[in-house]
Design a protein around this motif. Structure first.
Motif, mmCIF file in Angstrom:
data_model
loop_
_atom_site.group_PDB
_atom_site.id
_atom_site.type_symbol
_atom_site.label_atom_id
_atom_site.label_comp_id
_atom_site.label_asym_id
_atom_site.label_seq_id
_atom_site.Cartn_x
_atom_site.Cartn_y
_atom_site.Cartn_z
ATOM 1 N N GLY A 144 -36.750 -7.599 25.451
ATOM 2 C CA GLY A 144 -37.888 -6.839 24.961
ATOM 3 C C GLY A 144 -38.013 -6.852 23.461
ATOM 4 N N SER A 145 -38.988 -6.094 23.003
ATOM 5 C CA SER A 145 -39.248 -5.996 21.572
ATOM 6 C C SER A 145 -38.117 -5.219 20.896
ATOM 7 C CB SER A 145 -40.571 -5.276 21.337
ATOM 8 O OG SER A 145 -40.476 -3.910 21.739
ATOM 9 N N ARG A 146 -38.009 -5.433 19.597
ATOM 10 C CA ARG A 146 -36.987 -4.711 18.828
ATOM 11 C C ARG A 146 -37.284 -3.216 18.828
ATOM 12 N NH1 ARG A 146 -33.341 -7.043 16.105
ATOM 13 N NH2 ARG A 146 -34.517 -9.008 16.184
ATOM 14 N N GLU A 147 -38.575 -2.849 18.840
ATOM 15 C CA GLU A 147 -38.933 -1.427 18.851
ATOM 16 C C GLU A 147 -38.435 -0.746 20.117
ATOM 17 O OE1 GLU A 147 -42.979 0.717 19.756
ATOM 18 O OE2 GLU A 147 -42.988 0.089 17.668
ATOM 19 N N ALA A 148 -38.550 -1.448 21.264
ATOM 20 C CA ALA A 148 -38.125 -0.853 22.536
ATOM 21 C C ALA A 148 -36.611 -0.839 22.677
ATOM 22 C CB ALA A 148 -38.766 -1.604 23.700
ATOM 23 N N LEU A 149 -35.985 -2.009 22.602
ATOM 24 C CA LEU A 149 -34.541 -2.079 22.846
ATOM 25 C C LEU A 149 -33.721 -1.551 21.674
ATOM 26 C CD1 LEU A 149 -34.103 -5.439 24.778
ATOM 27 C CD2 LEU A 149 -33.822 -3.125 25.632
ATOM 28 N N GLY A 150 -34.358 -1.427 20.520
ATOM 29 C CA GLY A 150 -33.642 -0.935 19.350
ATOM 30 C C GLY A 150 -33.278 0.533 19.417
ATOM 31 N N VAL A 151 -33.761 1.256 20.447
ATOM 32 C CA VAL A 151 -33.438 2.690 20.541
ATOM 33 C C VAL A 151 -32.025 2.930 21.067
ATOM 34 C CG1 VAL A 151 -35.862 3.312 20.894
ATOM 35 C CG2 VAL A 151 -34.390 2.944 22.899
ATOM 36 N N LEU A 152 -31.402 1.921 21.672
ATOM 37 C CA LEU A 152 -30.059 2.122 22.242
ATOM 38 C C LEU A 152 -28.990 2.092 21.160
ATOM 39 C CD1 LEU A 152 -30.185 -0.056 25.486
ATOM 40 C CD2 LEU A 152 -30.396 2.429 25.296
ATOM 41 N N ARG A 153 -28.027 3.007 21.316
ATOM 42 C CA ARG A 153 -26.896 3.072 20.394
ATOM 43 C C ARG A 153 -25.589 3.049 21.186
ATOM 44 N NH1 ARG A 153 -30.901 6.410 19.034
ATOM 45 N NH2 ARG A 153 -31.910 6.114 17.000
#
Length: 406
Positions: free
Chosen positions: A275-284
């Motif tokens: 997916g996009s960085r905006e979507a998958l970037g929420v995981l930590r």
């Protein structure tokens, strides 16, 4: 000297399963012992043409040489580290898969259901952190007659009572609308909507192909409403429909794509959320994970799968042979077939109920050396390996005509 144990027959092996295996499947009575390409062989040596391909998990056929070589090569080096450490195969796999699908980031998992569960978590996290939905109020809009897996959360938004009944209480947060109905979809979306989750082609429902413009409409509605478009391409993706992804038939790019089945080449379970960085970037770190997700063996096989798809050969084959499949099924309409739907090398065939149920037709095909599987009522699914030849495909269609005529 002890004599070697006698090999058990198909009937004996099927009876042996009864007391020890949970009865969550009703397989056709064939016991496969060997396979190559589009063909399988049972324990008695009878050969069958595989027209199911593991529900698209075997898009490249059984034991494709390039995939087997990649697996053997990796088995001699390293199979598992867990994600506690890096491994030397994962970065290359993620880079090439992201490039193949036109996305930014990859979340590696194992099974299709895990990919769906992961996509749901990502969508909800995105809704709270990016969209600003109040805590625990995020909703996801899904389509009726969907099939996304059978975990507890996923069956919560299934409309198949066989999958749901007896497994409640169900997970809240889902709204179900009719498939292929943009007006109903628009009415269901509001300020709490995190995502719209749909299959670009509904596989388990009988290979239901939406109207032209539906996927484009979904993309526009989600963009306008400020929510994610999550496409479940676990069955429809990776060459099956004549394109790498089924959404490409309408030149649509979702925010998140769920992949599985064929990504493991029929060798190991491999799935991914891309997916996009905006979507998958929420995981930590610590918020989501998998011990086996992204393991070196899976990454090596997955990379070999991506290499096969990068050439475009299998997408072209699916499109060309899909035309042959459509032509053959068109000839059978009115001769036992009351209708069908197809996209690429994938079809749902509705048989005249007077001739038999989908299960009965599948059993008759099996006796004639063709393996297919029913879905609902008198519908059978045809999804042969993309490596099948035109001669083999036409032979299978001829056998289907013979079974229907009988």
């Amino acid at each position: 000297m002890t004599a070697p144990a006698r090999a058990r027959t198909s009937d004996e092996l099927i009876r042996a399963e009864e007391p020890v295996l949970a009865h969550n499947y009703h397989p056709l009575p064939v016991v496969v012992a060997h396979a190559e390409g589009a063909w399988v062989e049972d324990v008695e040596g009878r050969r069958y043409l595989d027209m199911l391909a593991g529900y698209s998990a075997l898009n490249f056929g059984h034991r494709h040489p390039a995939l087997i070589e990649a697996a053997y090569r990796q088995l001699d080096r390293l199979t598992l580290t867990s994600r506690a450490f890096h491994n030397d195969k994962l970065a290359g796999f993620a880079e090439r898969l992201a490039r193949l699908t036109g996305q930014d980031m990859v979340l590696p998992m194992n099974t299709g259901a895990e990919a769906v569960e992961s996509g749901i978590k990502v969508a909800r996290k995105w809704a709270y952190e990016v969209k600003g939905v109040p805590a625990d109020r995020a909703t996801i809009v899904v389509a009726a007659d969907n099939f996304h897996g059978r975990t507890t959360t996923i069956v919560s938004f299934s409309t198949d009572e066989t999958a749901r009944s007896g497994f409640g209480p169900f997970t809240p947060g889902f709204r179900i609308v009719p498939y292929n109905d943009l007006a109903a979809l628009e009415a269901a979306i509001d300020e709490t909507t995190a995502a719209v989750l749909i299959e670009p082609v509904q596989g388990e429902a009988g290979v239901i192909v939406p109207d032209d413009g539906y996927l484009t409409g979904v993309r526009e509605l989600t963009r306008r409403a400020g929510c994610l478009f999550v496409a479940d391409e676990i069955q429809s993706g990776l060459g099956r429909t004549g394109r790498t992804l089924a959404v490409e038939h309408e030149n649509v790019v979702p925010d998140v794509v769920l992949l599985g089945k064929a990504l493991g080449g029929g060798i190991v379970p491999v799935s991914a959320v891309v997916g996009s960085r905006e979507a998958l970037g929420v995981l930590r770190p610590g918020e989501h994970g998998s011990t086996f997700g992204g393991n070196p063996l899976a990454a090596a096989v997955g990379t070999a799968v991506v290499e096969l798809l990068e050439t475009g050969e299998f997408q072209r084959r699916a499109a060309e042979l899909g035309a042959v499949l459509r032509e053959g099924l068109t000839d059978l309409v009115g001769r036992g077939v009351v209708g069908f739907r197809s996209r690429g090398l994938w079809a749902g065939v509705d048989v005249d109920p007077a001739i038999g149920t989908g299960r009965e037709i599948s059993e008759r095909l099996m006796r004639e050396g063709i393996l297919a599987k029913d879905t609902h009522g008198s519908t059978i699914r045809l999804a042969p390996p993309l490596t099948i030849t035109e001669t083999e495909l036409r032979s299978a269609l001829g056998t289907l005509a013979k079974v229907l005529a009988a």
